[in-house]
Design a protein around this motif. Structure first.
Motif, PDB file in Angstrom:
ATOM      1  N   ARG A  21      56.003  34.379  41.478  1.00  0.00           N
ATOM      2  CA  ARG A  21      57.336  34.300  42.084  1.00  0.00           C
ATOM      3  C   ARG A  21      58.219  35.483  41.705  1.00  0.00           C
ATOM      4  NH1 ARG A  21      59.236  32.023  46.422  1.00  0.00           N
ATOM      5  NH2 ARG A  21      58.556  29.919  45.900  1.00  0.00           N
ATOM      6  N   LYS A  22      58.125  35.921  40.443  1.00  0.00           N
ATOM      7  CA  LYS A  22      59.050  36.949  39.954  1.00  0.00           C
ATOM      8  C   LYS A  22      58.394  38.289  39.681  1.00  0.00           C
ATOM      9  CE  LYS A  22      62.203  35.690  37.074  1.00  0.00           C
ATOM     10  NZ  LYS A  22      62.833  35.267  35.797  1.00  0.00           N
ATOM     11  N   ASN A  23      57.044  38.341  39.816  1.00  0.00           N
ATOM     12  CA  ASN A  23      56.292  39.565  39.537  1.00  0.00           C
ATOM     13  C   ASN A  23      56.497  40.036  38.097  1.00  0.00           C
ATOM     14  OD1 ASN A  23      54.488  41.585  40.139  1.00  0.00           O
ATOM     15  ND2 ASN A  23      55.940  42.876  41.234  1.00  0.00           N
ATOM     16  N   GLU A  24      56.564  39.063  37.167  1.00  0.00           N
ATOM     17  CA  GLU A  24      56.683  39.390  35.749  1.00  0.00           C
ATOM     18  C   GLU A  24      55.400  40.064  35.267  1.00  0.00           C
ATOM     19  OE1 GLU A  24      59.312  39.070  34.059  1.00  0.00           O
ATOM     20  OE2 GLU A  24      60.465  37.290  34.596  1.00  0.00           O
ATOM     21  N   THR A  25      55.538  41.036  34.377  1.00  0.00           N
ATOM     22  CA  THR A  25      54.364  41.680  33.798  1.00  0.00           C
ATOM     23  C   THR A  25      53.727  40.745  32.770  1.00  0.00           C
ATOM     24  OG1 THR A  25      55.580  42.719  31.992  1.00  0.00           O
ATOM     25  CG2 THR A  25      55.464  43.921  34.083  1.00  0.00           C
ATOM     26  N   PHE A  26      52.494  41.041  32.396  1.00  0.00           N
ATOM     27  CA  PHE A  26      51.821  40.199  31.401  1.00  0.00           C
ATOM     28  C   PHE A  26      52.489  40.338  30.041  1.00  0.00           C
ATOM     29  CE2 PHE A  26      48.296  40.825  34.504  1.00  0.00           C
ATOM     30  CZ  PHE A  26      48.189  39.499  34.884  1.00  0.00           C
ATOM     31  N   ALA A  27      53.053  41.498  29.739  1.00  0.00           N
ATOM     32  CA  ALA A  27      53.771  41.663  28.474  1.00  0.00           C
ATOM     33  C   ALA A  27      55.008  40.769  28.452  1.00  0.00           C
ATOM     34  CB  ALA A  27      54.170  43.130  28.284  1.00  0.00           C
ATOM     35  N   GLN A  28      55.726  40.683  29.570  1.00  0.00           N
ATOM     36  CA  GLN A  28      56.896  39.826  29.652  1.00  0.00           C
ATOM     37  C   GLN A  28      56.507  38.357  29.549  1.00  0.00           C
ATOM     38  OE1 GLN A  28      58.216  41.436  33.433  1.00  0.00           O
ATOM     39  NE2 GLN A  28      60.007  42.386  32.485  1.00  0.00           N
ATOM     40  N   LEU A  29      55.420  37.979  30.201  1.00  0.00           N
ATOM     41  CA  LEU A  29      54.952  36.596  30.128  1.00  0.00           C
ATOM     42  C   LEU A  29      54.544  36.239  28.704  1.00  0.00           C
ATOM     43  CD1 LEU A  29      52.760  36.438  33.359  1.00  0.00           C
ATOM     44  CD2 LEU A  29      55.022  35.424  33.033  1.00  0.00           C
ATOM     45  N   ALA A  30      53.846  37.161  28.044  1.00  0.00           N
ATOM     46  CA  ALA A  30      53.398  36.917  26.677  1.00  0.00           C
ATOM     47  C   ALA A  30      54.588  36.692  25.754  1.00  0.00           C
ATOM     48  CB  ALA A  30      52.555  38.094  26.186  1.00  0.00           C
ATOM     49  N   ARG A  86      55.654  44.258  46.212  1.00  0.00           N
ATOM     50  CA  ARG A  86      55.046  45.485  45.703  1.00  0.00           C
ATOM     51  C   ARG A  86      54.147  45.119  44.539  1.00  0.00           C
ATOM     52  NH1 ARG A  86      55.489  50.613  46.829  1.00  0.00           N
ATOM     53  NH2 ARG A  86      54.800  52.175  45.349  1.00  0.00           N
ATOM     54  N   SER A  87      52.867  45.073  44.803  1.00  0.00           N
ATOM     55  CA  SER A  87      51.905  44.605  43.812  1.00  0.00           C
ATOM     56  C   SER A  87      51.498  45.725  42.861  1.00  0.00           C
ATOM     57  CB  SER A  87      50.678  44.034  44.524  1.00  0.00           C
ATOM     58  OG  SER A  87      49.718  43.622  43.592  1.00  0.00           O
ATOM     59  N   ARG A  88      51.406  45.381  41.574  1.00  0.00           N
ATOM     60  CA  ARG A  88      50.971  46.349  40.558  1.00  0.00           C
ATOM     61  C   ARG A  88      49.543  46.105  40.107  1.00  0.00           C
ATOM     62  NH1 ARG A  88      56.375  45.091  38.414  1.00  0.00           N
ATOM     63  NH2 ARG A  88      55.359  43.476  37.172  1.00  0.00           N
ATOM     64  N   CYS A  89      48.909  45.053  40.646  1.00  0.00           N
ATOM     65  CA  CYS A  89      47.570  44.689  40.170  1.00  0.00           C
ATOM     66  C   CYS A  89      46.495  45.471  40.908  1.00  0.00           C
ATOM     67  CB  CYS A  89      47.357  43.186  40.360  1.00  0.00           C
ATOM     68  SG  CYS A  89      47.194  42.703  42.080  1.00  0.00           S
ATOM     69  N   SER A  90      45.260  45.254  40.491  1.00  0.00           N
ATOM     70  CA  SER A  90      44.120  45.860  41.170  1.00  0.00           C
ATOM     71  C   SER A  90      44.056  45.366  42.605  1.00  0.00           C
ATOM     72  CB  SER A  90      42.825  45.490  40.440  1.00  0.00           C
ATOM     73  OG  SER A  90      41.696  45.777  41.240  1.00  0.00           O
ATOM     74  N   THR A  91      43.676  46.256  43.516  1.00  0.00           N
ATOM     75  CA  THR A  91      43.572  45.854  44.918  1.00  0.00           C
ATOM     76  C   THR A  91      42.542  44.743  45.110  1.00  0.00           C
ATOM     77  OG1 THR A  91      41.983  47.658  45.260  1.00  0.00           O
ATOM     78  CG2 THR A  91      44.293  48.115  45.783  1.00  0.00           C
ATOM     79  N   ARG A  92      41.582  44.634  44.207  1.00  0.00           N
ATOM     80  CA  ARG A  92      40.570  43.585  44.311  1.00  0.00           C
ATOM     81  C   ARG A  92      41.151  42.207  44.057  1.00  0.00           C
ATOM     82  NH1 ARG A  92      37.719  47.516  41.376  1.00  0.00           N
ATOM     83  NH2 ARG A  92      38.085  46.382  39.443  1.00  0.00           N
ATOM     84  N   ARG A  93      42.287  42.126  43.363  1.00  0.00           N
ATOM     85  CA  ARG A  93      42.880  40.836  43.038  1.00  0.00           C
ATOM     86  C   ARG A  93      43.905  40.370  44.064  1.00  0.00           C
ATOM     87  NH1 ARG A  93      40.587  37.336  40.446  1.00  0.00           N
ATOM     88  NH2 ARG A  93      42.430  36.465  39.441  1.00  0.00           N
ATOM     89  N   ILE A  94      44.313  41.248  44.974  1.00  0.00           N
ATOM     90  CA  ILE A  94      45.359  40.871  45.923  1.00  0.00           C
ATOM     91  C   ILE A  94      44.897  39.729  46.823  1.00  0.00           C
ATOM     92  CG2 ILE A  94      46.685  41.686  47.916  1.00  0.00           C
ATOM     93  CD1 ILE A  94      46.962  44.360  46.515  1.00  0.00           C
ATOM     94  N   GLY A  95      43.632  39.748  47.231  1.00  0.00           N
ATOM     95  CA  GLY A  95      43.117  38.666  48.056  1.00  0.00           C
ATOM     96  C   GLY A  95      43.222  37.324  47.356  1.00  0.00           C
ATOM     97  N   THR A  96      42.878  37.285  46.063  1.00  0.00           N
ATOM     98  CA  THR A  96      42.974  36.047  45.285  1.00  0.00           C
ATOM     99  C   THR A  96      44.425  35.591  45.179  1.00  0.00           C
ATOM    100  OG1 THR A  96      41.024  36.641  43.989  1.00  0.00           O
ATOM    101  CG2 THR A  96      42.496  34.981  43.040  1.00  0.00           C
ATOM    102  N   ILE A  97      45.335  36.541  44.969  1.00  0.00           N
ATOM    103  CA  ILE A  97      46.760  36.207  44.868  1.00  0.00           C
ATOM    104  C   ILE A  97      47.258  35.601  46.168  1.00  0.00           C
ATOM    105  CG2 ILE A  97      49.064  37.226  44.683  1.00  0.00           C
ATOM    106  CD1 ILE A  97      47.840  39.225  42.675  1.00  0.00           C
TER     107      ILE A  97
END
Length: 234
Positions: free
Chosen positions: A30-39, A209-220
């Motif tokens: 929902r918010k496109n939080e980074t994994f560092a922020q989530l951690a 605006r996705s920051r992840c690997s293009t391979r994961r966008i389909g799963t998202i």
């Protein structure tokens, strides 16, 4: 769903319970939080935050239907709206397959099938951004699947030449007789729900605006679809 996944992996215990494992995944989507922020927010390591989110996305994506399953219940005489959108990514200029000349940015092409009431029926896998909408629709089997069921497709000019049961606006309609112009106006009105389906998709910030690997966008995308349809079912 997360509990069942943990049992499947033989990992019944985790530092965060199932409910709290779902929260970082929702915040990420929902918010496109980074994994560092989530951690930092949930008191776990960055690697653990990534693992929790990754597992949850896989669980959600597994519930998304395939194309033929999504079209179940539709038959001859029904119509759907088909359109494409670009999920912007942070790819660099060298990544030519992901650059869309139409949108003038890097991203992934996603096709959507929506009902006339703007309910999304199906989101496709993500294809490189330079993929033309008609090429993507054919590659995903949308044209053939709707033809088999004699379902009418309303689409924009990007799908001209698809044939089958696809209906697109007339070109240069302002130079054509009035009934051509009226057809285009009616066509645009009926096709508007497809834009609203995309608006629902883009309401999840990770897909702006996705920051992840293009391979994961389909799963998202499949995970977001599951969450959207859960909302409709409620």
């Amino acid at each position: 769903m997360i509990y069942a996944r943990r049992r499947e992996l033989n990992l019944p215990w985790r530092r965060l319970g199932c409910f709290k494992q779902a929260l970082p995944a929702l915040a990420h989507l929902r918010k496109n939080e980074t994994f560092a922020q989530l951690a930092a927010g949930f008191g776990v390591s960055t690697a653990t935050a990534w693992r929790y989110v990754d597992e949850t996305l896989d669980v959600l994506a597994a519930w998304a239907p395939g194309l033929h399953e999504a079209l179940t219940g539709l038959s001859e005489g029904d119509h759907v709206i088909v359109d494409g959108t670009l999920i912007a990514t942070d790819r660099i200029a060298a990544d030519e397959p992901y650059y869309s000349q139409k949108h003038k940015q890097h991203g992934m092409n996603v096709q959507v099938i929506a009902r006339p009431d703007d309910t999304p029926l199906w989101f496709s896998r993500a294809a490189p951004g330079r993929t033309h909408d008609l090429t993507a629709a054919r590659a995903h089997g949308i044209i053939q699947a709707c033809l088999t069921r004699q379902i009418l497709i309303l689409a924009d000019r990007a799908y001209q030449g698809a044939g089958a049961t696809v209906r697109t606006p007339y070109k240069n309609h302002r130079e054509q007789p009035e009934h051509y112009q009226q057809f285009n106006r009616d066509h645009a009105r009926l096709r508007a729900p497809g834009e609203r389906a995309f608006a629902q998709l883009k309401s999840w910030r990770i897909l702006r605006r996705s920051r992840c690997s293009t391979r994961r966008i389909g799963t998202i995308i499949q995970a977001v679809y599951t969450l959207l349809t859960c909302g409709y079912s409620e």
